[in-house]
Design a protein around this motif. Structure first.
Motif, PDB file in Angstrom:
ATOM      1  N   GLY B  17      50.770  44.142  42.418  1.00  0.00           N
ATOM      2  CA  GLY B  17      50.334  45.490  42.788  1.00  0.00           C
ATOM      3  C   GLY B  17      49.800  46.316  41.629  1.00  0.00           C
ATOM      4  N   LEU B  19      47.221  47.885  39.745  1.00  0.00           N
ATOM      5  CA  LEU B  19      45.796  48.194  39.963  1.00  0.00           C
ATOM      6  C   LEU B  19      44.985  48.128  38.673  1.00  0.00           C
ATOM      7  CD1 LEU B  19      45.366  51.110  42.534  1.00  0.00           C
ATOM      8  CD2 LEU B  19      44.288  48.881  42.574  1.00  0.00           C
ATOM      9  N   TYR B  22      44.102  44.667  38.052  1.00  0.00           N
ATOM     10  CA  TYR B  22      43.049  44.257  38.990  1.00  0.00           C
ATOM     11  C   TYR B  22      41.693  44.805  38.543  1.00  0.00           C
ATOM     12  CZ  TYR B  22      40.633  43.050  43.226  1.00  0.00           C
ATOM     13  OH  TYR B  22      39.739  42.497  44.118  1.00  0.00           O
ATOM     14  N   GLY B  23      41.702  46.036  38.036  1.00  0.00           N
ATOM     15  CA  GLY B  23      40.464  46.625  37.519  1.00  0.00           C
ATOM     16  C   GLY B  23      39.880  45.751  36.409  1.00  0.00           C
ATOM     17  N   VAL B  26      38.302  42.722  37.985  1.00  0.00           N
ATOM     18  CA  VAL B  26      37.010  43.047  38.603  1.00  0.00           C
ATOM     19  C   VAL B  26      35.932  43.111  37.519  1.00  0.00           C
ATOM     20  CG1 VAL B  26      35.699  44.810  39.865  1.00  0.00           C
ATOM     21  CG2 VAL B  26      38.030  44.266  40.563  1.00  0.00           C
ATOM     22  N   LYS B  27      36.270  43.758  36.407  1.00  0.00           N
ATOM     23  CA  LYS B  27      35.320  43.860  35.284  1.00  0.00           C
ATOM     24  C   LYS B  27      34.884  42.476  34.809  1.00  0.00           C
ATOM     25  CE  LYS B  27      33.854  47.758  33.670  1.00  0.00           C
ATOM     26  NZ  LYS B  27      32.443  47.785  33.958  1.00  0.00           N
ATOM     27  N   GLU B  30      32.686  40.891  37.820  1.00  0.00           N
ATOM     28  CA  GLU B  30      31.656  41.626  38.575  1.00  0.00           C
ATOM     29  C   GLU B  30      30.241  41.124  38.304  1.00  0.00           C
ATOM     30  OE1 GLU B  30      32.020  45.767  37.523  1.00  0.00           O
ATOM     31  OE2 GLU B  30      31.243  45.422  35.512  1.00  0.00           O
ATOM     32  N   PHE B  34      28.003  39.429  41.002  1.00  0.00           N
ATOM     33  CA  PHE B  34      26.847  40.223  41.419  1.00  0.00           C
ATOM     34  C   PHE B  34      25.591  39.350  41.417  1.00  0.00           C
ATOM     35  CE2 PHE B  34      23.102  42.719  40.135  1.00  0.00           C
ATOM     36  CZ  PHE B  34      22.987  43.531  41.253  1.00  0.00           C
ATOM     37  N   GLU B  48      25.519  44.768  46.055  1.00  0.00           N
ATOM     38  CA  GLU B  48      26.668  45.596  45.643  1.00  0.00           C
ATOM     39  C   GLU B  48      27.625  45.847  46.805  1.00  0.00           C
ATOM     40  OE1 GLU B  48      25.420  48.054  41.659  1.00  0.00           O
ATOM     41  OE2 GLU B  48      26.602  48.999  43.221  1.00  0.00           O
ATOM     42  N   LEU B  51      29.594  42.762  47.279  1.00  0.00           N
ATOM     43  CA  LEU B  51      30.570  42.587  46.207  1.00  0.00           C
ATOM     44  C   LEU B  51      31.751  43.552  46.375  1.00  0.00           C
ATOM     45  CD1 LEU B  51      30.440  40.706  43.877  1.00  0.00           C
ATOM     46  CD2 LEU B  51      29.598  42.533  42.445  1.00  0.00           C
ATOM     47  N   GLN B  52      31.442  44.776  46.768  1.00  0.00           N
ATOM     48  CA  GLN B  52      32.509  45.757  46.965  1.00  0.00           C
ATOM     49  C   GLN B  52      33.473  45.290  48.053  1.00  0.00           C
ATOM     50  OE1 GLN B  52      31.449  49.952  46.794  1.00  0.00           O
ATOM     51  NE2 GLN B  52      32.616  50.279  48.638  1.00  0.00           N
ATOM     52  N   PHE B  55      35.618  42.431  46.726  1.00  0.00           N
ATOM     53  CA  PHE B  55      36.752  42.780  45.854  1.00  0.00           C
ATOM     54  C   PHE B  55      37.823  43.579  46.598  1.00  0.00           C
ATOM     55  CE2 PHE B  55      33.833  41.848  42.239  1.00  0.00           C
ATOM     56  CZ  PHE B  55      34.639  40.859  41.688  1.00  0.00           C
ATOM     57  N   LEU B  56      37.455  44.302  47.649  1.00  0.00           N
ATOM     58  CA  LEU B  56      38.487  44.977  48.455  1.00  0.00           C
ATOM     59  C   LEU B  56      39.300  43.936  49.222  1.00  0.00           C
ATOM     60  CD1 LEU B  56      36.480  48.086  49.807  1.00  0.00           C
ATOM     61  CD2 LEU B  56      38.154  48.022  47.951  1.00  0.00           C
ATOM     62  N   TRP B  59      41.666  42.007  46.924  1.00  0.00           N
ATOM     63  CA  TRP B  59      42.888  42.792  46.669  1.00  0.00           C
ATOM     64  C   TRP B  59      43.842  42.704  47.862  1.00  0.00           C
ATOM     65  CZ3 TRP B  59      45.775  45.102  43.146  1.00  0.00           C
ATOM     66  CH2 TRP B  59      46.714  46.049  43.564  1.00  0.00           C
ATOM     67  N   ASP B  60      43.297  42.872  49.062  1.00  0.00           N
ATOM     68  CA  ASP B  60      44.143  42.858  50.256  1.00  0.00           C
ATOM     69  C   ASP B  60      44.878  41.527  50.424  1.00  0.00           C
ATOM     70  OD1 ASP B  60      43.445  45.388  50.940  1.00  0.00           O
ATOM     71  OD2 ASP B  60      41.857  44.809  52.336  1.00  0.00           O
TER      72      ASP B  60
END
Lengths: 163, 195
Positions: B17, B19, B22-23, B26-27, B30, B34, B48, B51-52, B55-56, B59-60
């Motif tokens: 959990g 975040l 996770y950020g 993603v970096k 990405e 992409f 984009e 990709l969004q 990544f959501l 996470w889920d």
């Protein structure tokens, strides 16, 4: 008539071009290519196609936006905030229902909303709206405060008279 | 990939959990993702969005991932499904447009490149090749992009697409036949060999 070898090599050409073959097979394919003009041509055409593709698409001109990761995180953070306030959804639903019902309420021309003490739920919603900085929630909180002020100032009467 | 141990740690922390971890993940991913999405979809906004959503979803569902070393292929799988959905949606829209006449259809097909300025900068050849890739059927395009541009092995693509290796191989073969046909003429020689 196509030789059996040609059939096998045709199936392996792709792997050969992408260097995915084991060494033994690589040698076998190359030995065959040295002997067979047709397979050599197939191989050359395949390579030519891929080289053309490479020449045209070395590097995409587009770039991902710099804020991409930040945007994803902001969405996840907002979701997390929503999950930690399960009542928020209920409050928003209630606001929506009130908003929909508003036209059926008989409300005469009204003074500006200057309710001195809005109900605690409305105050809480306004605080959340400020914290989340979400235009939709800010709008909802504002509408709710307005409605609450009107109801407080004129009383809550339905449009149908009670018989 | 640089420092795989750090990456595994980031994945584990994100699974719990975190975040910020996770950020950082993603970096790391990405740009690569992409480009994959962009090569498949040919439109920056769609890439984009794709990709969004990817990544959501990652996470889920991150807690469902039991082998953290499979993270990259797993992300590719989610991305591929998203991209295929967008391509299919576009095809449906294109079919819808066909009833409004071929001129509209033509406009819809050529409208993909980003800007008129960009169009001008591209040589005819580049445009022709990009068009040939763009016109591949969705699954063929996906397999081709994953193999050719992302350098995934066919076994990895099979895993990403959850398909048998033979199917993936045949899909790539068909994609290359189509590209060859569009770029350097028909693949008569190859057809004879396959008969």
């Amino acid at each position: 008539m196509i030789r059996e070898d040609c059939r096998t090599v045709t199936l392996l050409l792709l792997d050969h071009v992408y260097r995915d073959l084991e060494e033994v097979w690589t040698h076998r394919v190359e030995r065959h290519l040295a002997d067979c003009a047709e397979c050599r041509e197939r191989h050359a055409r395949l390579r030519e196609t891929l080289e053309l593709v490479d020449r045209a698409t070395v590097e995409p001109e587009e770039r991902i936006s710099e804020q991409f990761a930040a945007t994803v995180l902001a969405i996840l953070q907002r979701r997390r905030a929503d999950e930690s306030r399960p009542w928020l959804r209920a409050a928003m639903a209630a606001c929506l229902v009130l908003g929909l019902l508003a036209p059926t309420l008989r409300v005469p021309s009204l003074p500006k909303a200057t309710a001195p003490n809005p109900p605690p739920a409305v105050v809480e919603l306004q605080l959340v709206a400020k914290e989340l900085n979400d235009p939709l929630i800010v709008e909802l909180a504002w509408q709710t405060a307005q409605l609450s002020a009107r109801v407080q100032s004129v009383g809550f009467r339905t449009s149908r008279p009670v018989s | 990939m640089e420092n795989p141990e750090l990456e595994l740690e980031l994945i584990r922390r994100a699974q719990q959990g975190d975040l910020r971890a996770y950020g950082a993940l993603v970096k790391r991913y990405e740009e690569r993702m992409f480009y994959t999405a962009y090569r498949i979809l040919h439109q920056r906004e769609d890439a984009e969005d794709c990709l969004q959503e990817t990544f959501l979803r990652v996470w889920d569902r991150l807690r469902e991932l039991s082998d953290v070393r499979a993270f990259q292929l797993w992300v590719y799988r989610i991305l591929s499904n998203q991209a295929l959905d967008i391509l299919r949606r576009r095809e449906r829209q294109r079919e819808g447009l066909e009833s409004y006449g071929s001129e509209v259809l033509h406009l819809a097909r050529v409208s993909s490149p980003a800007s008129p300025r960009e169009l001008l900068r591209r040589s005819r050849e580049v445009e022709r090749i990009e068009r040939a890739i763009e016109e591949l059927p969705p699954r063929q395009k996906l397999v081709f992009v994953l193999r050719h541009f992302q350098g995934l092995k066919l076994t990895e693509i099979a895993e990403v697409l959850n398909s048998p290796l033979g199917t993936v191989k045949a899909t790539l073969h068909n994609a290359l036949q189509k590209l060859q046909g569009s770029l350097i003429g028909s693949g008569e020689v190859d057809e004879r060999a396959r008969r």
